[in-house]
Design a protein around this motif. Sequence first.
Motif, PDB file in Angstrom:
ATOM      1  N   ASP A  85      -0.612   1.449 -17.747  1.00  0.00           N
ATOM      2  CA  ASP A  85      -0.053   2.195 -16.616  1.00  0.00           C
ATOM      3  C   ASP A  85      -0.285   1.444 -15.308  1.00  0.00           C
ATOM      4  OD1 ASP A  85       0.879   4.233 -18.210  1.00  0.00           O
ATOM      5  OD2 ASP A  85      -0.834   5.556 -17.862  1.00  0.00           O
ATOM      6  N   GLN A  86      -1.492   0.917 -15.145  1.00  0.00           N
ATOM      7  CA  GLN A  86      -1.824   0.177 -13.930  1.00  0.00           C
ATOM      8  C   GLN A  86      -0.969  -1.085 -13.814  1.00  0.00           C
ATOM      9  OE1 GLN A  86      -5.328  -2.366 -13.909  1.00  0.00           O
ATOM     10  NE2 GLN A  86      -6.107  -1.238 -12.125  1.00  0.00           N
ATOM     11  N   SER A  87      -0.790  -1.799 -14.926  1.00  0.00           N
ATOM     12  CA  SER A  87       0.013  -3.018 -14.913  1.00  0.00           C
ATOM     13  C   SER A  87       1.457  -2.716 -14.530  1.00  0.00           C
ATOM     14  CB  SER A  87      -0.034  -3.700 -16.286  1.00  0.00           C
ATOM     15  OG  SER A  87      -1.341  -4.115 -16.605  1.00  0.00           O
ATOM     16  N   ALA A  88       1.982  -1.606 -15.056  1.00  0.00           N
ATOM     17  CA  ALA A  88       3.353  -1.224 -14.723  1.00  0.00           C
ATOM     18  C   ALA A  88       3.482  -0.909 -13.236  1.00  0.00           C
ATOM     19  CB  ALA A  88       3.781  -0.022 -15.564  1.00  0.00           C
ATOM     20  N   VAL A  89       2.515  -0.184 -12.700  1.00  0.00           N
ATOM     21  CA  VAL A  89       2.537   0.171 -11.276  1.00  0.00           C
ATOM     22  C   VAL A  89       2.538  -1.080 -10.410  1.00  0.00           C
ATOM     23  CG1 VAL A  89       1.165   1.186  -9.415  1.00  0.00           C
ATOM     24  CG2 VAL A  89       1.521   2.461 -11.537  1.00  0.00           C
ATOM     25  N   ILE A  90       1.655  -2.031 -10.721  1.00  0.00           N
ATOM     26  CA  ILE A  90       1.550  -3.247  -9.908  1.00  0.00           C
ATOM     27  C   ILE A  90       2.844  -4.050  -9.959  1.00  0.00           C
ATOM     28  CG2 ILE A  90       0.358  -5.464  -9.688  1.00  0.00           C
ATOM     29  CD1 ILE A  90      -2.173  -4.042 -10.674  1.00  0.00           C
ATOM     30  N   GLN A  91       3.443  -4.157 -11.157  1.00  0.00           N
ATOM     31  CA  GLN A  91       4.670  -4.931 -11.289  1.00  0.00           C
ATOM     32  C   GLN A  91       5.863  -4.252 -10.622  1.00  0.00           C
ATOM     33  OE1 GLN A  91       5.079  -7.251 -15.214  1.00  0.00           O
ATOM     34  NE2 GLN A  91       3.727  -5.546 -15.766  1.00  0.00           N
ATOM     35  N   LEU A  92       5.842  -2.923 -10.572  1.00  0.00           N
ATOM     36  CA  LEU A  92       6.950  -2.178  -9.960  1.00  0.00           C
ATOM     37  C   LEU A  92       6.817  -2.081  -8.447  1.00  0.00           C
ATOM     38  CD1 LEU A  92       7.230   0.739 -12.545  1.00  0.00           C
ATOM     39  CD2 LEU A  92       8.891  -1.114 -12.232  1.00  0.00           C
ATOM     40  N   LEU A  93       5.577  -1.972  -7.963  1.00  0.00           N
ATOM     41  CA  LEU A  93       5.358  -1.714  -6.537  1.00  0.00           C
ATOM     42  C   LEU A  93       4.728  -2.882  -5.793  1.00  0.00           C
ATOM     43  CD1 LEU A  93       3.968   1.937  -6.743  1.00  0.00           C
ATOM     44  CD2 LEU A  93       6.331   1.221  -6.366  1.00  0.00           C
ATOM     45  N   GLU A 153      -1.316  19.061  -0.535  1.00  0.00           N
ATOM     46  CA  GLU A 153      -1.530  17.795   0.140  1.00  0.00           C
ATOM     47  C   GLU A 153      -1.212  16.637  -0.794  1.00  0.00           C
ATOM     48  OE1 GLU A 153      -4.778  16.523   3.371  1.00  0.00           O
ATOM     49  OE2 GLU A 153      -5.593  16.910   1.379  1.00  0.00           O
ATOM     50  N   ILE A 154      -0.400  15.705  -0.333  1.00  0.00           N
ATOM     51  CA  ILE A 154      -0.043  14.528  -1.117  1.00  0.00           C
ATOM     52  C   ILE A 154      -1.103  13.462  -0.893  1.00  0.00           C
ATOM     53  CG2 ILE A 154       1.674  12.721  -1.484  1.00  0.00           C
ATOM     54  CD1 ILE A 154       3.812  14.681  -0.556  1.00  0.00           C
ATOM     55  N   ARG A 155      -1.641  12.947  -1.983  1.00  0.00           N
ATOM     56  CA  ARG A 155      -2.732  11.990  -1.891  1.00  0.00           C
ATOM     57  C   ARG A 155      -2.272  10.617  -2.379  1.00  0.00           C
ATOM     58  NH1 ARG A 155      -7.201  15.070  -0.856  1.00  0.00           N
ATOM     59  NH2 ARG A 155      -7.081  17.260  -1.464  1.00  0.00           N
ATOM     60  N   THR A 156      -2.845   9.589  -1.818  1.00  0.00           N
ATOM     61  CA  THR A 156      -2.508   8.215  -2.172  1.00  0.00           C
ATOM     62  C   THR A 156      -3.773   7.469  -2.559  1.00  0.00           C
ATOM     63  OG1 THR A 156      -0.718   8.234  -0.558  1.00  0.00           O
ATOM     64  CG2 THR A 156      -1.425   6.086  -1.371  1.00  0.00           C
ATOM     65  N   GLY A 157      -3.689   6.666  -3.616  1.00  0.00           N
ATOM     66  CA  GLY A 157      -4.851   5.893  -4.044  1.00  0.00           C
ATOM     67  C   GLY A 157      -4.486   4.999  -5.204  1.00  0.00           C
ATOM     68  N   THR A 158      -5.476   4.361  -5.786  1.00  0.00           N
ATOM     69  CA  THR A 158      -5.258   3.499  -6.946  1.00  0.00           C
ATOM     70  C   THR A 158      -5.064   4.354  -8.201  1.00  0.00           C
ATOM     71  OG1 THR A 158      -7.615   3.367  -7.471  1.00  0.00           O
ATOM     72  CG2 THR A 158      -6.740   1.741  -5.909  1.00  0.00           C
ATOM     73  N   THR A 159      -4.637   3.698  -9.271  1.00  0.00           N
ATOM     74  CA  THR A 159      -4.507   4.423 -10.545  1.00  0.00           C
ATOM     75  C   THR A 159      -5.861   4.952 -10.999  1.00  0.00           C
ATOM     76  OG1 THR A 159      -4.676   2.287 -11.693  1.00  0.00           O
ATOM     77  CG2 THR A 159      -2.465   3.150 -11.312  1.00  0.00           C
ATOM     78  N   ALA A 160      -6.928   4.201 -10.749  1.00  0.00           N
ATOM     79  CA  ALA A 160      -8.269   4.663 -11.127  1.00  0.00           C
ATOM     80  C   ALA A 160      -8.659   5.906 -10.332  1.00  0.00           C
ATOM     81  CB  ALA A 160      -9.296   3.552 -10.904  1.00  0.00           C
TER      82      ALA A 160
END
Length: 312
Positions: free
Chosen positions: A200-208, A236-243
């Motif tokens: 999941d993390q790899s997909a996020v990094i490659q997409l974003l 509340e919308i939160r932003t952070g890493t996949t971890a």
Amino acid sequence: MAENKKVDRATPSETGTTGGEPPAGWTPTADAKKQATTFRWVAAVLWALAIAAEAVGIFWVLRQRVFVGEDGALVRDADTGLLREQGVTAQFPQWAFITLLVLLVVIAALSITGSVLWKKANRLDPARKSDTVRFFVQNQLGAIIAVIAFLPLIILVFLNKDMDKGQKTIAGIVGIALAALAAVLGTTLNPPSVEQYTADQSAVIQLLGQDEVVWVDGGAVYHVCDEVSAIQTGSEIRTGTTAEAIEAGKIRLTLQFASELRACDLAVPENDEEITAALKAIQAGQVDTLLPAPVWADPEDAPIEIEEAPAE
């Protein structure tokens, strides 16, 4: 739209990253690791208490008996030469029978509560599926403990010579039912793994181009865009890493990432369906599935360039 709040970032040493480089693999945040450790220690204590309660049942409760007909006469057994009381009968007392039933319920409560905490720990800090034995034991330990905490006691209930048929039937049914419940609740179907979280993390990094996702407190998954309808809930919308999303209770990346990228006017890879299918398979436990690299209609659309690792 609800305010987009960025969660406090972990330091590079906590996330396994250095500078602006993407992480080499998924690791839990320091807080998630600490929380998982606490859950596991509490679960271990609860399981130890469950096994201690089982020992009380075996070595004290099941040994209780009362004697009726104690006015019987002494007789000599011709086969052994030993004296015994004729007419005296040992029975399992009613108070001990009730205590046994209560003890079975207590064992179940301790076992199940421990399993719930252990599962939470495994979601925050999972094992690697490639480590087959550890992965199985770590994810099914709740069921294993349930068997250990119930099976010997149930067997000795049926072997007890002082309990009458009714007492054995009731205690046996209650014990088996509670043991089955504890074992089922202690079993983890399709448990999370480091491999799944890394995919999941790899997909996020490659997409974003970076390990950054969004989520809301009430959702079950995390998203690649903060303008999609799925998170316009007023929360509340939160932003952070996949971890950090995993630490917040999100179990995986949404499989609707393609439509979310379009909603935010971000480039969508031409092979988005292949990536979705691969992620779905990996999230279902097929961690050996190849995660395709995004194919962009225009190379300039690629948010990040990732080189192929050299062949070993």
